[in-house]
Design an enzyme around this catalytic site. Structure first.
Site, short mmCIF file in Angstrom:
data_model
loop_
_atom_site.label_atom_id
_atom_site.label_comp_id
_atom_site.label_asym_id
_atom_site.label_seq_id
_atom_site.Cartn_x
_atom_site.Cartn_y
_atom_site.Cartn_z
CD GLU A 195 1.04 8.07 -8.29
OE1 GLU A 195 0.99 7.63 -9.44
OE2 GLU A 195 1.03 7.36 -7.28
CB CYS A 235 -4.31 10.65 0.43
SG CYS A 235 -2.86 9.65 0.77
CB CYS A 252 9.91 6.97 0.46
SG CYS A 252 10.16 6.75 2.24
CB CYS A 256 8.45 -0.10 3.99
SG CYS A 256 8.86 1.16 5.20
CB CYS A 282 5.78 0.81 0.78
SG CYS A 282 5.49 2.50 0.24
N GLY A 320 6.31 9.31 0.31
CA GLY A 320 7.35 9.93 1.13
C GLY A 320 7.16 9.80 2.62
CD GLU A 321 8.51 9.20 7.68
OE1 GLU A 321 7.76 8.24 7.47
OE2 GLU A 321 8.31 10.02 8.61
CB SER A 362 0.99 8.71 8.10
OG SER A 362 1.39 7.37 8.24
CB SER A 368 3.51 3.25 9.53
OG SER A 368 2.71 4.14 8.79
CG LEU A 369 3.08 -0.72 15.71
CD1 LEU A 369 4.35 -0.09 16.24
CD2 LEU A 369 2.01 -0.77 16.82
CG HIS A 370 2.90 -1.52 9.23
ND1 HIS A 370 1.61 -1.06 9.24
CD2 HIS A 370 3.59 -0.63 8.46
CE1 HIS A 370 1.51 0.03 8.51
NE2 HIS A 370 2.70 0.32 8.03
CB CYS A 407 -2.47 3.41 1.84
SG CYS A 407 -3.47 4.63 2.61
N1 SAH Z 1 5.95 7.29 5.10
C1 SAH Z 1 4.80 7.45 5.88
C2 SAH Z 1 3.60 7.99 5.11
C3 SAH Z 1 3.34 7.41 3.77
S1 SAH Z 1 2.82 5.73 3.72
C4 SAH Z 1 4.44 6.16 6.59
O1 SAH Z 1 4.99 5.13 6.24
O2 SAH Z 1 3.65 6.24 7.53
C5 SAH Z 1 1.12 5.89 4.22
C6 SAH Z 1 0.53 4.60 4.80
O3 SAH Z 1 0.33 3.62 3.79
C7 SAH Z 1 1.42 3.97 5.85
O4 SAH Z 1 0.71 3.54 6.98
C8 SAH Z 1 1.97 2.79 5.10
O5 SAH Z 1 2.44 1.83 5.94
C9 SAH Z 1 0.78 2.38 4.27
N2 SAH Z 1 1.10 1.46 3.21
C10 SAH Z 1 2.22 1.41 2.47
N3 SAH Z 1 2.19 0.37 1.61
C11 SAH Z 1 1.01 -0.26 1.81
C12 SAH Z 1 0.37 -1.40 1.24
N4 SAH Z 1 0.95 -2.10 0.27
N5 SAH Z 1 -0.85 -1.74 1.69
C13 SAH Z 1 -1.46 -1.02 2.67
N6 SAH Z 1 -0.91 0.05 3.24
C14 SAH Z 1 0.32 0.43 2.83
FE1 SF4 Z 2 8.46 5.28 2.85
FE2 SF4 Z 2 6.18 5.12 4.26
FE3 SF4 Z 2 6.53 3.67 2.00
FE4 SF4 Z 2 7.93 3.06 4.20
S1 SF4 Z 2 5.68 2.95 3.97
S2 SF4 Z 2 8.75 3.20 2.09
S3 SF4 Z 2 8.29 5.08 5.06
S4 SF4 Z 2 6.42 5.88 2.14
#
Ligand code: SAH
Ligand code: SF4
Length: 359
Positions: free
Chosen positions: A107, A120, A127, A131, A134, A174-175, A206, A229-231, A347
């Site tokens: 996508e 995007c 991936c 996480c 996600c 993906g990462e 990212s 992506s810190l969170h 996202c």
């Molecule tokens: N794998 C990479 C890039 C893809 S994710 C990464 O994790 O950075 C892109 C962004 O979307 C990241 O910052 C991720 O944390 C965020 N993201 C993933 N799931 C989400 C959700 N449910 N709500 C808001 N942001 C989310």
């Molecule tokens: Fe993969 Fe990024 Fe989603 Fe984590 S947030 S599962 S690293 S795509």
């Protein structure tokens, strides 16, 4: 020639045609030489494919007929199929489901005027990192995308939306740093002024924070910005969200980021999903302040987008307060607008339904 270059040239379909998108200028020059043509024909081909965004050989008007015939016989553009063109969300955001040669799907999202037209894009099918907030993480990893498949998401969106993109973010599926070589190759193709010509300041990769690859990024200094992506601001909290924090805990990650900050001219962006009563309290802001000290950083707060996880997004009021706490800690921050939530194009909501490998 590097291993990845060899791998890229070796990307041939079952009918043994060379896939053009994904090849660099030098590789196209070498390729046309194998067809008995002078190197400058490779430069012309490069210009058509990337600068002019023309994928059809018969439309490359300054190429002689004999060369075009050889190209038709021996190569193909590598275009992506369109499995689904989502309906635009109220804000114009539109999701595309692209089908790859092997039947798998990824996508990509088009975000008009955000600011500038933005794509995007995905770097992998699925991936491996799982996480828990996600949707992509729930799929597991199918495979890496080739550089051509990454670059073509950008061009296909331009063709479908009839636009010229100015920003590209690797925030789809993906990462990116798990597919380092292909992502860097794609970044270089996207930013080449003689080719697609995107500005490095408008290209963002990212990552969840794969430390050895951030080290390589620092050495290679590719023409793009890095977003982390810190969170969460403590290992304990972060581990509850993302298993990868076990391998690369915060101290290790920030040691690497401080080294990167020394050499890069770009500000490092941190993404922080706001989760109710989990990471949106005053203590969290204080911990973040400590963590980000001495790093030229910008914080991007993102409302948690609904997936099937139990967690709830922070309220607007909680986000407002949190931003105040961060400012008091000297942390620069903005709240990213959640776009496309009504069309599941936001996202973390990217989940290609029923990936279907043809074999
Ligand atoms: N794998 C990479 C890039 C893809 S994710 C990464 O994790 O950075 C892109 C962004 O979307 C990241 O910052 C991720 O944390 C965020 N993201 C993933 N799931 C989400 C959700 N449910 N709500 C808001 N942001 C989310
Ligand atoms: Fe993969 Fe990024 Fe989603 Fe984590 S947030 S599962 S690293 S795509």
């Amino acid at each position: 020639m590097t291993e990845s270059t060899k791998a890229q040239i070796a990307v041939k379909s079952t009918d043994e045609k060379t896939t053009l998108y994904g090849l660099t200028l030098e590789e196209l020059e070498s390729f046309v030489k194998t067809l008995g043509e002078p190197a400058y024909r490779g430069r012309q081909l490069y210009h058509w494919l990337y600068n002019q965004r023309i994928a059809e050989i018969d439309r490359m008007s300054n190429l002689p007929a004999g060369f075009k015939r050889k190209l038709e016989e021996s190569s193909k553009a590598g275009r992506l199929g369109i499995a689904l063109k989502g309906l635009p969300a109220q804000d114009g955001t539109q999701k595309f489901l692209f089908e790859l040669e092997d039947g798998l799907r990824v996508e990509s999202v088009y975000l008009p005027d955000s600011p500038g037209d933005t794509a995007c894009i995905s770097s992998q099918v699925g991936c491996a990192l799982g996480c828990n907030f996600c949707a992509t993480g729930k799929m597991g990893l199918y495979r890496n995308l080739s550089a051509g498949e990454i670059v073509l998401q950008v061009l296909e969106i331009e063709w479908l939306a009839g636009c010229r993109l100015s920003n590209v973010v690797f925030m789809g599926m993906g990462e990116p740093l798990h597919n380092y070589d292909n992502v860097i190759r794609a970044v270089r193709l996207l930013s080449d002024a003689d080719g697609i010509g995107l500005s490095a300041r408008r290209l963002t990769v990212s990552t969840i924070g794969i430390v050895p690859m951030i080290e390589r990024w620092r050495e290679d200094n590719p023409p793009a910005k890095l977003a982390i992506s810190l969170h969460a601001a403590t290992d304990k909290q972060r581990l509850q969200l993302m298993p990868v924090n076990k391998a690369y805990p915060l101290e290790m990650l920030f040691k690497s980021l401080r080294r990167l900050a020394h050499v890069t001219t770009h500000t490092i962006t941190f993404e922080y999903i706001m989760i109710a009563d989990f990471n949106d309290r005053k203590t969290d802001a204080i911990n973040l302040g400590k963590l980000l000290k001495n790093i030229p950083a910008k914080m991007n707060l993102i409302r948690l987008h609904p997936t099937d996880s139990e967690m709830q997004p922070s309220s607007d009021e909680a986000i407002d307060k949190f931003m105040g706490y961060l400012v008091a800690e000297g942390v620069r921050c903005t709240l990213r607008q959640s776009r496309g939530v009504d069309s599941e194009a936001a996202c973390g909501m990217l989940f290609a339904q029923e990936p279907r490998p043809s074999n």
